[in-house]
Design a protein around this motif. Structure first.
Motif, short mmCIF file in Angstrom:
data_model
loop_
_atom_site.label_atom_id
_atom_site.label_comp_id
_atom_site.label_asym_id
_atom_site.label_seq_id
_atom_site.Cartn_x
_atom_site.Cartn_y
_atom_site.Cartn_z
N PHE A 196 40.94 62.37 18.81
CA PHE A 196 41.27 60.95 18.81
C PHE A 196 40.09 60.09 19.26
O PHE A 196 40.04 58.92 18.99
CB PHE A 196 42.43 60.68 19.78
CG PHE A 196 43.76 60.65 19.12
CD1 PHE A 196 44.07 59.59 18.28
CD2 PHE A 196 44.68 61.64 19.31
CE1 PHE A 196 45.31 59.53 17.66
CE2 PHE A 196 45.90 61.61 18.70
CZ PHE A 196 46.22 60.56 17.86
N VAL A 197 39.18 60.69 20.03
CA VAL A 197 38.15 59.89 20.67
C VAL A 197 36.84 59.99 19.92
O VAL A 197 36.34 61.07 19.67
CB VAL A 197 37.93 60.34 22.13
CG1 VAL A 197 36.93 59.44 22.82
CG2 VAL A 197 39.25 60.34 22.87
N LYS A 198 36.30 58.88 19.58
CA LYS A 198 35.03 58.85 18.87
C LYS A 198 34.43 57.47 19.09
O LYS A 198 35.14 56.53 19.43
CB LYS A 198 35.23 59.10 17.39
CG LYS A 198 36.17 58.06 16.81
CD LYS A 198 36.27 58.17 15.33
CE LYS A 198 37.17 57.09 14.77
NZ LYS A 198 36.62 55.77 14.78
N ASP A 199 33.12 57.37 18.87
CA ASP A 199 32.53 56.05 19.07
C ASP A 199 31.98 55.46 17.78
O ASP A 199 31.34 54.44 17.79
CB ASP A 199 31.42 56.11 20.13
CG ASP A 199 32.02 56.18 21.52
OD1 ASP A 199 33.03 55.51 21.74
OD2 ASP A 199 31.49 56.93 22.35
N GLU A 200 32.24 56.13 16.67
CA GLU A 200 31.76 55.54 15.41
C GLU A 200 32.95 55.20 14.52
O GLU A 200 34.06 55.65 14.75
CB GLU A 200 30.75 56.47 14.71
CG GLU A 200 31.35 57.65 13.99
CD GLU A 200 31.72 58.80 14.93
OE1 GLU A 200 32.24 59.79 14.41
OE2 GLU A 200 31.50 58.71 16.14
N ASP A 202 35.25 55.45 11.40
CA ASP A 202 35.60 56.51 10.46
C ASP A 202 36.99 56.18 9.92
O ASP A 202 37.96 56.12 10.67
CB ASP A 202 35.57 57.84 11.24
CG ASP A 202 36.24 58.99 10.50
OD1 ASP A 202 37.19 58.76 9.75
OD2 ASP A 202 35.80 60.12 10.71
N GLU A 203 37.04 55.93 8.62
CA GLU A 203 38.26 55.42 7.98
C GLU A 203 39.50 56.26 8.30
O GLU A 203 40.53 55.74 8.72
CB GLU A 203 37.98 55.35 6.46
CG GLU A 203 39.21 55.35 5.60
CD GLU A 203 39.41 54.05 4.86
OE1 GLU A 203 38.42 53.35 4.62
OE2 GLU A 203 40.59 53.76 4.55
N GLU A 204 39.42 57.59 8.12
CA GLU A 204 40.60 58.44 8.28
C GLU A 204 41.15 58.34 9.71
O GLU A 204 42.33 58.14 9.94
CB GLU A 204 40.23 59.87 7.91
CG GLU A 204 41.39 60.73 7.47
CD GLU A 204 42.33 60.05 6.45
OE1 GLU A 204 43.52 60.08 6.73
OE2 GLU A 204 41.86 59.48 5.44
N LYS A 205 40.21 58.45 10.70
CA LYS A 205 40.66 58.44 12.10
C LYS A 205 41.15 57.06 12.54
O LYS A 205 41.91 56.94 13.50
CB LYS A 205 39.52 58.88 13.00
CG LYS A 205 39.31 60.40 12.99
CD LYS A 205 38.38 60.78 14.08
CE LYS A 205 38.22 62.28 14.17
NZ LYS A 205 37.22 62.65 15.17
N SER A 206 40.68 56.02 11.83
CA SER A 206 41.02 54.67 12.26
C SER A 206 42.52 54.42 12.27
O SER A 206 43.03 53.67 13.10
CB SER A 206 40.35 53.64 11.36
OG SER A 206 38.96 53.76 11.52
#
Ligand SMILES: C[S@@+](CC[C@H](N)C(=O)[O-])C[C@H]1O[C@@H](n2cnc3c(N)ncnc32)[C@H](O)[C@@H]1O
Length: 409
Positions: A196-200, A202-206
């Motif tokens: 769930f955690v990211k800093d960029e 990214d369409e799918e995770k959004s």
């Protein structure tokens, strides 16, 4: 009795109607600026304070009216519902109402300021201390591109969700509604699941970040109320989804073009941006004598796996002990911010600083005066200032200065 006319009746012809609730001096000032400087078509498409122009409803008014706030807030508390209904044209529209970030800009005012600094579709605006990315959302609504930089990864999350949600696939959104039980089980742990955690961006995770932000919102809400997160999460998530779906309908009906956004985790003291790449800046520095952003967001930061103490060390306004040292370090850091803004903005572009002031907390030091000096030292020309009162008993700030500078390098 002499014929009585209100100020607005004196200033504007009867066929130019102001948005309901435009009654403060600074708002009427902005409306007058729009009336005197925008073409009729631009007033219809871009103005912040007009409801209709020669009988034609403005885009801002229609965007707000097309959102069904009764439906969005059907499960909200009476207090929350009243807050958003009262702020229908000023704070509660589009995706601005997702997550109640403390100290965020008034979106309607930002729309007026974007007009004043003269940015147009295709231009790029920057907020180097972007918080919940209000500038990005408002710029994107006017088809202006934006860059939001904030040192806090939690703010990065808010910015990604709010800007992504302006332009997404409704079908995939419905998927989140269907999966909400399973999503809650995954989120309801001590720490966010790593995927769930990211800093960029990214369409799918959004899509899942929408649920993550709703979860963190419910977490904050649960701390302030007697209800548990299990009860609050579905209410908040459904409010988010309803808000986004409602805006999508308005966007399609009005044929709105949405600008693009870059949301960057980084420091305003060392902007990860090219020289001369920015066409306008609107920002508001942290004023940590009033709000400690790290303390405020501590549970959410920990849940996301970040160390609040480390973050505190790079935050403007949280360095030093005692008022004198705190102020010295605060102004040193803001001096570096102005140096960076001078580098990344094009010559002649405008930079706006919105600065809250409460000289009881600073032992008499006027922040707006010092900020003008710092800007001048970095070759910014001071153009004008607007005073805006801050209402509400809970606010320690009593007024805000809107300071407008021009890059004169
Ligand atoms: C007043 S808030 C901005 C609120 C924003 N205008 C909005 O509408 O949500 C100031 C922001 O500055 C950020 N900040 C503090 N130190 C920073 C730094 N060194 N670089 C970038 N952002 C920083 C804080 O995380 C906070 O979100």
């Amino acid at each position: 009795m002499q014929n009585f006319k209100s100020i607005t009746e004196k200033l504007f012809p009867p066929s130019y109607q102001l948005i309901d609730g435009t009654d403060e001096i600074f708002e009427i000032n902005f409306a007058l600026w729009e009336y005197e400087n925008l073409s009729k078509q631009d007033l219809i498409n871009r103005s912040a304070y007009f409801k209709s122009v020669e009988g034609i409803p403005t885009v801002h008014c229609q965007t707000c009216d097309l959102q069904n706030l009764e439906e969005i807030h059907q499960n909200s508390s009476l207090r929350t519902k009243a807050f958003f209904l009262n702020g229908k044209y000023s704070t509660g529209y589009a995706t601005h109402s997702l997550f109640p970030y403390r100290g965020k800009f008034h979106p309607q005012m930002i729309r007026a300021l974007l007009n004043i600094i003269g940015v147009k579709p295709g231009d790029t605006v920057l907020d180097p201390m972007s918080g919940s990315a209000t500038l990005s959302v408002e710029a994107n609504l006017l088809d202006i591109d934006s860059v939001a930089v904030d040192i806090s990864p939690f703010c990065g999350l808010m910015g990604r969700v709010k800007t992504f949600a302006l332009n997404l696939d409704k079908g995939k959104l419905e998927q989140i509604t269907k999966e909400q039980g399973k999503i809650f089980e995954k989120l309801n742990k001590q720490k966010a699941p790593s995927y769930f955690v990211k800093d960029e961006q990214d369409e799918e995770k959004s899509y899942y970040e929408i649920a993550l932000l709703a979860f963190l919102d419910a977490m904050g809400f649960a701390r302030r109320s007697s209800k548990s997160i299990n009860v609050l999460f579905p209410i908040v998530l459904n409010r988010y989804i309803s808000t986004i779906r409602n805006f999508q309908t308005a966007r399609e009906k009005l044929g709105l073009k949405i600008g693009s956004s870059k949301i960057i985790k980084g420091s305003a003291l060392d902007l990860p941006l090219e020289d001369d790449s920015i066409d306008g800046v609107i920002t508001s520095p942290p004023y940590s004598f009033a709000i400690d952003y790290v303390d405020n967001d501590e549970p959410q930061l920990k849940y996301l796996g970040y160390d609040p103490i480390k973050l505190k060390n790079s935050m403007i306004g949280l360095q030093g002990r005692g008022i004198a040292e705190k102020l010295e370090l605060y102004f040193d850091m803001l001096d570096k911010v102005f140096a960076e803004l001078a580098r990344v903005t094009k010559k002649g572009t405008k930079t706006i600083f919105v600065v809250g002031t409460n000289d009881i907390q600073t032992k008499g030091v006027r922040l707006e005066g010092k900020i003008k000096e710092l800007a001048k030292g970095q070759k910014f020309k001071f153009l004008s200032e607007i005073l805006k009162p801050i209402k509400g008993l809970q606010n320690t700030m009593k007024e805000e200065y809107i300071l407008i500078f021009e890059n004169a390098k």
